[in-house]
Motif scaffolding. Structure first.
Motif, PDB file in Angstrom:
ATOM      1  N   ALA A 239       0.823  -1.213   0.000  1.00  0.00           N
ATOM      2  CA  ALA A 239       0.000   0.000   0.000  1.00  0.00           C
ATOM      3  C   ALA A 239       0.854   1.259   0.000  1.00  0.00           C
ATOM      4  N   HIS A 240       1.982   1.215   0.702  1.00  0.00           N
ATOM      5  CA  HIS A 240       2.858   2.378   0.783  1.00  0.00           C
ATOM      6  C   HIS A 240       3.678   2.584  -0.489  1.00  0.00           C
ATOM      7  N   ASN A 241       3.843   1.524  -1.290  1.00  0.00           N
ATOM      8  CA  ASN A 241       4.733   1.608  -2.448  1.00  0.00           C
ATOM      9  C   ASN A 241       4.053   1.233  -3.754  1.00  0.00           C
ATOM     10  N   ILE A 242       2.746   1.333  -3.778  1.00  0.00           N
ATOM     11  CA  ILE A 242       1.989   0.849  -4.927  1.00  0.00           C
ATOM     12  C   ILE A 242       2.282   1.642  -6.199  1.00  0.00           C
ATOM     13  N   ASP A 243       2.776   2.870  -6.069  1.00  0.00           N
ATOM     14  CA  ASP A 243       3.055   3.684  -7.255  1.00  0.00           C
ATOM     15  C   ASP A 243       4.406   3.365  -7.888  1.00  0.00           C
ATOM     16  N   GLU A 244       5.175   2.476  -7.274  1.00  0.00           N
ATOM     17  CA  GLU A 244       6.483   2.112  -7.825  1.00  0.00           C
ATOM     18  C   GLU A 244       6.294   1.055  -8.914  1.00  0.00           C
ATOM     19  N   SER A 245       6.457   1.448 -10.149  1.00  0.00           N
ATOM     20  CA  SER A 245       6.183   0.543 -11.268  1.00  0.00           C
ATOM     21  C   SER A 245       7.160  -0.628 -11.334  1.00  0.00           C
ATOM     22  N   ASN A 246       8.354  -0.462 -10.775  1.00  0.00           N
ATOM     23  CA  ASN A 246       9.369  -1.521 -10.840  1.00  0.00           C
ATOM     24  C   ASN A 246       9.375  -2.409  -9.602  1.00  0.00           C
ATOM     25  N   LEU A 247       8.318  -2.351  -8.806  1.00  0.00           N
ATOM     26  CA  LEU A 247       8.239  -3.162  -7.592  1.00  0.00           C
ATOM     27  C   LEU A 247       8.180  -4.645  -7.961  1.00  0.00           C
ATOM     28  N   THR A 248       9.102  -5.433  -7.406  1.00  0.00           N
ATOM     29  CA  THR A 248       9.172  -6.862  -7.703  1.00  0.00           C
ATOM     30  C   THR A 248       8.888  -7.678  -6.454  1.00  0.00           C
ATOM     31  N   ARG A 276      -0.091 -11.199  -8.093  1.00  0.00           N
ATOM     32  CA  ARG A 276      -1.491 -11.018  -8.492  1.00  0.00           C
ATOM     33  C   ARG A 276      -2.195 -10.056  -7.531  1.00  0.00           C
ATOM     34  N   TYR A 277      -1.871 -10.158  -6.245  1.00  0.00           N
ATOM     35  CA  TYR A 277      -2.453  -9.244  -5.269  1.00  0.00           C
ATOM     36  C   TYR A 277      -2.019  -7.812  -5.568  1.00  0.00           C
ATOM     37  N   LEU A 278      -0.740  -7.629  -5.887  1.00  0.00           N
ATOM     38  CA  LEU A 278      -0.233  -6.289  -6.210  1.00  0.00           C
ATOM     39  C   LEU A 278      -0.977  -5.705  -7.408  1.00  0.00           C
ATOM     40  N   THR A 279      -1.150  -6.499  -8.461  1.00  0.00           N
ATOM     41  CA  THR A 279      -1.877  -6.009  -9.643  1.00  0.00           C
ATOM     42  C   THR A 279      -3.323  -5.691  -9.306  1.00  0.00           C
ATOM     43  N   GLN A 280      -3.942  -6.549  -8.501  1.00  0.00           N
ATOM     44  CA  GLN A 280      -5.337  -6.312  -8.111  1.00  0.00           C
ATOM     45  C   GLN A 280      -5.483  -5.003  -7.343  1.00  0.00           C
ATOM     46  N   GLN A 281      -4.562  -4.739  -6.432  1.00  0.00           N
ATOM     47  CA  GLN A 281      -4.626  -3.504  -5.651  1.00  0.00           C
ATOM     48  C   GLN A 281      -4.414  -2.282  -6.540  1.00  0.00           C
ATOM     49  N   ARG A 282      -3.524  -2.393  -7.514  1.00  0.00           N
ATOM     50  CA  ARG A 282      -3.304  -1.287  -8.450  1.00  0.00           C
ATOM     51  C   ARG A 282      -4.559  -1.020  -9.275  1.00  0.00           C
ATOM     52  N   LEU A 283      -5.221  -2.090  -9.696  1.00  0.00           N
ATOM     53  CA  LEU A 283      -6.440  -1.928 -10.483  1.00  0.00           C
ATOM     54  C   LEU A 283      -7.573  -1.356  -9.640  1.00  0.00           C
ATOM     55  N   MET A 284      -7.692  -1.790  -8.391  1.00  0.00           N
ATOM     56  CA  MET A 284      -8.732  -1.256  -7.510  1.00  0.00           C
ATOM     57  C   MET A 284      -8.530   0.236  -7.270  1.00  0.00           C
ATOM     58  N   LEU A 285      -7.275   0.636  -7.076  1.00  0.00           N
ATOM     59  CA  LEU A 285      -6.984   2.050  -6.871  1.00  0.00           C
ATOM     60  C   LEU A 285      -7.298   2.853  -8.125  1.00  0.00           C
ATOM     61  N   SER A 286      -6.915   2.339  -9.286  1.00  0.00           N
ATOM     62  CA  SER A 286      -7.184   3.059 -10.535  1.00  0.00           C
ATOM     63  C   SER A 286      -8.692   3.170 -10.779  1.00  0.00           C
ATOM     64  N   HIS A 287      -9.436   2.124 -10.459  1.00  0.00           N
ATOM     65  CA  HIS A 287     -10.894   2.158 -10.626  1.00  0.00           C
ATOM     66  C   HIS A 287     -11.511   3.214  -9.717  1.00  0.00           C
ATOM     67  N   GLN A 288     -11.006   3.296  -8.485  1.00  0.00           N
ATOM     68  CA  GLN A 288     -11.502   4.300  -7.547  1.00  0.00           C
ATOM     69  C   GLN A 288     -11.239   5.711  -8.064  1.00  0.00           C
ATOM     70  N   ARG A 306       0.270   6.746 -11.593  1.00  0.00           N
ATOM     71  CA  ARG A 306       0.087   6.887 -10.153  1.00  0.00           C
ATOM     72  C   ARG A 306      -0.215   5.543  -9.490  1.00  0.00           C
ATOM     73  N   CYS A 307      -0.730   4.618 -10.266  1.00  0.00           N
ATOM     74  CA  CYS A 307      -1.086   3.313  -9.713  1.00  0.00           C
ATOM     75  C   CYS A 307      -0.025   2.250 -10.003  1.00  0.00           C
ATOM     76  N   GLY A 308       1.120   2.673 -10.510  1.00  0.00           N
ATOM     77  CA  GLY A 308       2.236   1.747 -10.660  1.00  0.00           C
ATOM     78  C   GLY A 308       2.334   1.042 -11.996  1.00  0.00           C
ATOM     79  N   PHE A 309       1.566   1.471 -12.995  1.00  0.00           N
ATOM     80  CA  PHE A 309       1.660   0.880 -14.335  1.00  0.00           C
ATOM     81  C   PHE A 309       2.534   1.770 -15.206  1.00  0.00           C
ATOM     82  N   ASN A 310       3.557   1.181 -15.823  1.00  0.00           N
ATOM     83  CA  ASN A 310       4.429   1.987 -16.677  1.00  0.00           C
ATOM     84  C   ASN A 310       4.131   1.790 -18.155  1.00  0.00           C
TER      85      ASN A 310
END
Length: 335
Positions: A239-248, A276-288, A306-310
């Motif tokens: 949650a704190h680093n969801i905007d980092e597109s290179n998060l592995t 998969r959880y990371l992608t789901q959280q990014r999508l939920m944030l973008s939908h919001q 902003r949601c971590g997709f490059n």
């Protein structure tokens, strides 16, 4: 102010400066201005509402606001009898897009939302969605503790949290008593905290609230308490680093001090994996973001970044897979 006078103050009133708090009170306003003033304050700080106060007693309301980590806020409130009704309009700012945990400490409290109603007494707690229509009745003088939690944060930690609005959480799980005891004890001792100590209590409080809501929702974790807290730590880092597109997966594991294999094992109970959880959280944030008029000034590309997709193409594809329409179609549909 004498030491004796200071000792009679609530502990959080003594802590306004050191904890970067704010006090908003009707005390020094002419009585005829208080309703309009309080409506404006609640609308600015919490939600757009209409309020009514009994004619037989002057309106009095005294609220304190303390910013907490993760965008949360802690607000002790004291008031004479009051009725509050959420107006049917969208929030004015992103900070209002949140859930409220309510803990009465004095008086009676009634909440109506989503066709349900709950009556609380001191030592009980409930939850409501600040953005949806609701009605609150306090027929006598009351005190309560209000904790606001951003929607994205809570929905990322508690599955189906919206089903728990206007329910007495204290009657659904014993974990609520543990949470209430922690919050009540903290409230009494706030004058003892330095700013850093107070902020450090936000995460343990959120963990207890999360466990309370999950248990009240019938989600009995098969994980041990140690593993449950480890999973919460992973979700918190994401949650704190969801905007980092290179998060592995390796970066997450190293940051929380666990192995990738162990983390994926923790996510097995939720029928998913770490990435998969990371992608789901990014999508939920973008939908919001795309669903709210508060972010109309963001382009689709800005939302994705902003949601971590490059990659805009990748974002659009996985968004369509999850929601059945493209990000642009969702925004047009809302308009």
């Amino acid at each position: 102010m004498t030491n004796a006078q200071r000792a009679d103050l609530p502990s959080y009133q003594q802590s306004l400066i050191q904890l970067d708090g704010q006090r908003l009170c009707t005390k020094y306003l002419p009585e005829k201005q208080r309703v309009a003033w309080l409506k404006e304050v609640i609308g600015r700080e919490y939600a757009n509402v209409d309020i009514q106060a009994p004619k037989e007693m002057p309106l009095f309301n005294d609220m304190y606001l303390f910013p907490w980590q993760r965008g949360m806020r802690l607000s002790p409130i004291h008031s004479n009898a009051l009725s509050i009704q959420r107006l049917a309009q969208e929030p004015d700012n992103a900070e209002q897009d949140c859930y409220f945990i309510v803990m009465p400490t004095k008086g009676e409290y009634k909440l109506e939302q989503d066709g349900k109603e709950v009556f609380l007494k001191p030592g009980e707690m409930t939850l409501y969605d600040a953005t949806r229509p609701h009605r609150i009745e306090m027929p006598t003088a009351f005190s309560k503790l209000l904790i606001s939690i951003p929607r994205y944060t809570l929905e990322g930690l508690v599955r189906g949290v919206s089903r728990l609005t206007a329910t007495n959480l204290s009657k659904r799980t014993n974990m609520a008593n543990v949470t209430l005891a922690m919050l009540a004890g903290m409230l009494k001792q706030m004058n003892q905290f330095k700013a850093q100590d107070f902020q450090s209590l936000a995460e343990p409080a959120l963990q207890l609230i999360t466990m309370t809501l999950n248990q009240a929702n019938g989600i009995d974790s098969k994980l041990s308490r140690h593993r449950e807290l480890a999973l919460h730590r992973v979700k918190n880092y994401i949650a704190h680093n969801i905007d980092e597109s290179n998060l592995t997966a390796r970066q997450v594991a190293n940051s929380v001090g666990l192995s990738v294999r162990y983390i994926n094992n923790l996510f097995t109970e939720e029928q998913t994996s770490l990435m998969r959880y990371l992608t789901q959280q990014r999508l939920m944030l973008s939908h919001q973001i795309l669903s709210s008029h508060l972010y109309n000034h963001f382009s689709i590309t800005e939302v994705a970044m902003r949601c971590g997709f490059n990659s805009l193409a990748h974002f659009s594809r996985v968004f369509h897979e999850m929601y059945g329409l493209s990000p642009r179609e969702l925004r047009k549909q809302r308009k």
